[in-house]
Write a protein that holds these residues in place. Structure first.
Motif, short mmCIF file in Angstrom:
data_model
loop_
_atom_site.label_atom_id
_atom_site.label_comp_id
_atom_site.label_asym_id
_atom_site.label_seq_id
_atom_site.Cartn_x
_atom_site.Cartn_y
_atom_site.Cartn_z
N LEU A 1 -22.15 -1.93 -24.18
CA LEU A 1 -22.30 -3.12 -23.27
C LEU A 1 -21.79 -3.15 -22.21
O LEU A 1 -21.41 -4.61 -21.60
N ALA A 2 -20.46 -3.67 -22.34
CA ALA A 2 -19.53 -3.38 -22.20
C ALA A 2 -19.48 -3.20 -20.67
O ALA A 2 -19.25 -3.56 -19.61
N ARG B 1 -19.56 -12.62 -19.04
CA ARG B 1 -21.62 -12.76 -19.78
C ARG B 1 -21.70 -12.46 -21.29
O ARG B 1 -22.02 -13.26 -21.59
N THR B 2 -20.44 -11.27 -21.58
CA THR B 2 -20.54 -11.45 -22.95
C THR B 2 -18.94 -10.93 -23.18
O THR B 2 -19.03 -9.89 -22.67
N SER B 3 -18.43 -10.97 -23.77
CA SER B 3 -17.04 -10.62 -23.39
C SER B 3 -17.13 -9.57 -26.14
O SER B 3 -17.83 -10.08 -26.25
N VAL B 4 -17.36 -8.20 -25.55
CA VAL B 4 -17.35 -6.86 -26.62
C VAL B 4 -16.62 -6.78 -26.92
O VAL B 4 -15.18 -6.53 -27.35
N TYR B 5 -16.46 -7.62 -28.46
CA TYR B 5 -14.89 -7.56 -29.95
C TYR B 5 -15.21 -6.29 -30.69
O TYR B 5 -16.28 -7.06 -31.04
N THR B 6 -14.75 -5.59 -30.85
CA THR B 6 -14.84 -4.48 -32.53
C THR B 6 -13.84 -4.83 -33.23
O THR B 6 -12.69 -5.07 -32.90
N VAL B 7 -13.91 -5.52 -35.02
CA VAL B 7 -13.29 -5.35 -35.12
C VAL B 7 -12.12 -4.88 -35.88
O VAL B 7 -13.29 -3.39 -36.15
N PRO B 8 -10.92 -4.78 -35.73
CA PRO B 8 -9.96 -4.02 -36.18
C PRO B 8 -9.96 -4.83 -38.05
O PRO B 8 -9.03 -5.31 -38.05
N TYR B 9 -10.15 -2.88 -39.06
CA TYR B 9 -9.83 -3.75 -40.08
C TYR B 9 -9.73 -2.20 -41.39
O TYR B 9 -9.86 -1.13 -39.85
N ILE B 10 -9.83 -1.93 -41.61
CA ILE B 10 -9.17 -0.87 -42.93
C ILE B 10 -10.02 0.38 -42.80
O ILE B 10 -9.89 0.84 -42.16
N ALA B 11 -11.10 0.11 -42.57
CA ALA B 11 -13.01 0.59 -42.89
C ALA B 11 -12.07 1.78 -43.76
O ALA B 11 -12.94 2.75 -43.34
N GLN B 12 -11.94 2.04 -44.88
CA GLN B 12 -11.71 3.11 -46.07
C GLN B 12 -12.44 2.98 -47.04
O GLN B 12 -13.20 1.66 -47.44
N PHE B 13 -12.80 3.71 -48.11
CA PHE B 13 -13.89 4.08 -48.73
C PHE B 13 -13.13 5.10 -50.02
O PHE B 13 -12.96 5.66 -49.90
N ARG B 14 -11.81 4.25 -50.79
CA ARG B 14 -11.40 5.13 -51.76
C ARG B 14 -12.32 5.57 -52.85
O ARG B 14 -13.25 5.17 -53.91
N ASN B 15 -12.43 7.44 -53.17
CA ASN B 15 -12.82 7.83 -54.26
C ASN B 15 -12.56 7.48 -55.71
O ASN B 15 -11.10 8.64 -55.71
N PRO B 16 -12.70 6.63 -56.13
CA PRO B 16 -11.66 6.75 -57.57
C PRO B 16 -12.04 8.26 -58.12
O PRO B 16 -11.06 7.89 -59.22
N THR B 17 -12.64 8.36 -57.64
CA THR B 17 -12.81 9.98 -59.03
C THR B 17 -12.00 10.70 -58.55
O THR B 17 -11.47 11.94 -59.20
#
Length: 332
Positions: free
Chosen positions: A107-108, A115-131
Motif C-alpha cells: 500500500l505504501a 492519499r493514505t498514511s500507512v501506520y503500523t501500530v507498535p506494541y508489545i505483541a507477545q504471548f507468554r506461555n503460563p505453563t
C-alpha cells in the motif's frame, strides 16, 4: 427358585457411555488450552475491553482540513511477535517477516502519503506461555491492552486534527483481535470515534480473528464453520493466568458489520475452533491440527486462497480498491 430378572443392556451401557463422553470433553478442553497457547502466534522466526467514553454526540465537519492530513489512514496491527513497543510505525523493522508487512508495504508503495498514511501500530505483541516458568514474555492480556490503547489513540488523535480523514483498519492474529475490537467499539457507539463519524471507517480487514463468529461479518471464502478460540473458550475465563478468553464481541460490529472482511483458513484453531459442546468433533479436529501450521501460512496459498490469491494478496487488493475509491476531501 425363581429366575433372576436380567437388567436391560441399554441401562448397563448408559453410565459407561456418559463416562466416555465426559472424558472426551475433558480431553477436548485440555487440547484447546494447549493449542491456543501455541497457535496464537504467527509461526517461526520471524483483550482488552473496548475503551473510551460512549460518544453519541453529533459534531459539525469542516469543509476542508489541513494540508498535512491524509485522505485515508491505513491502520495496520501486526500479530504476535511481529511488532515491538518502540518500533517505527511508518518504517517498521521489529520483524522483517511480519505477515502484515506484505500488505502495508504494498500500500505504501502504491499510494503517496497524502492519499493514505500507512501506520503500523507498535506494541508489545507477545504471548507468554503460563505453563512455562522460564517464559519471560508479557502476558497476552497486557500485550493486547497496549495494542488496543495505541491503535485507538492514533484514531482519536487523527480524528481530532484531521476530521475528514477516513480509515481502513487491518490486523492479523492478535492484531486481528485488536482491530476487531476497535471496529466493534466504533460500530456500537462505544468510543474511539463519535457515533456521527462511523461513516469515516471505510473498511476493516481481519486475518485469523480470535473472536470470530461465522456470519457476523463478510466471511471471505473458503470460510469454515468454527469460531474464534476466545469464543470457544469463553466459559474458561480466569483459568489460565494472563490469558482472558473474552468470548464474542458484544453487539458484534454494529453499524460496521457490512464493512468488515474476515479471512480464516479452515483448520486454523485461532479462528476455526470447535466448541466444547461437541467434544468428539473437538478431539478429532484438534488432533489433526497439532502438526499443521495453518496459522503461519496466510502468505501462501497452501491452506487458504481465493481465486488464486493468498490471504495477504486478497487483503492488499481489497484495501487498495477501498483507498482508491475513497473521497478526496479539500485541504486548506
Amino acid at each position: 427358585m425363581s429366575a433372576r430378572k436380567a437388567k436391560p443392556r441399554g441401562k448397563r451401557r448408559l453410565p459407561k457411555l456418559l463416562l466416555f463422553l465426559g472424558l472426551l470433553a475433558i480431553v477436548a478442553i485440555i487440547l484447546i488450552v494447549i493449542l491456543v497457547i501455541t497457535l496464537l502466534q504467527p509461526g517461526p522466526p520471524r483483550l482488552p475491553t473496548p475503551g473510551g467514553p460512549s460518544t453519541s454526540e453529533t459534531k459539525e465537519r469542516p469543509d476542508a482540513q489541513s494540508a498535512d492530513c491524509p485522505d485515508v489512514l491505513s491502520l495496520v496491527i501486526p500479530g504476535t511477535w511481529e511488532s515491538a513497543p518502540d518500533d517505527d510505525p511508518y518504517q517498521p523493522t521489529a520483524n522483517p517477516k511480519s505477515l502484515m508487512l506484505r500488505v502495508s508495504g504494498a500500500l505504501a508503495d502504491e499510494f503517496p502519503s497524502s492519499r493514505t498514511s500507512v501506520y503500523t501500530v507498535p506494541y508489545i505483541a507477545q504471548f507468554r506461555n503460563p505453563t512455562n516458568l522460564t517464559d519471560r514474555q508479557s502476558d497476552y492480556n497486557v500485550s493486547r491492552a497496549q495494542g488496543y490503547k495505541r491503535a485507538a489513540g492514533k484514531i482519536i488523535e487523527t480524528n481530532k486534527n484531521c476530521p475528514l480523514t477516513r480509515y481502513v483498519i487491518m490486523g492479523f492474529s492478535q492484531g486481528a483481535v485488536i482491530a476487531g475490537d476497535l471496529a466493534s467499539a466504533i460500530g456500537n457507539g462505544r468510543g474511539v470515534l463519535p457515533a456521527s463519524d462511523q461513516d469515516l471507517v471505510l473498511g476493516v480487514g481481519l486475518i485469523a480473528d480470535g473472536r470470530r463468529e461465522p456470519g457476523k461479518q463478510n466471511d471471505i471464502a473458503p470460510s469454515p464453520n468454527g469460531v474464534g478460540a476466545e469464543v470457544a473458550l469463553s466459559g474458561m475465563r480466569g483459568i489460565v493466568p494472563g490469558i482472558t478468553m473474552t468470548g464474542a464481541r458484544s453487539g458484534g460490529f454494529g453499524e460496521l458489520r457490512d464493512r468488515v472482511q474476515s479471512i480464516c483458513a479452515p483448520g486454523d484453531l485461532i479462528c476455526d475452533s470447535p466448541t466444547v459442546t461437541n467434544p468428539i468433533g473437538a478431539v478429532s479436529q484438534l488432533a489433526g491440527a497439532i502438526n499443521n501450521p495453518v496459522h503461519a501460512m496466510y502468505g501462501t496459498p497452501r491452506y487458504w486462497s481465493h481465486d488464486g490469491s493468498t490471504a495477504t494478496q486478497w487483503m492488499y487488493g481489497w484495501a487498495s480498491d477501498v483507498i482508491r475509491d475513497a473521497p478526496r476531501p479539500a485541504h486548506n
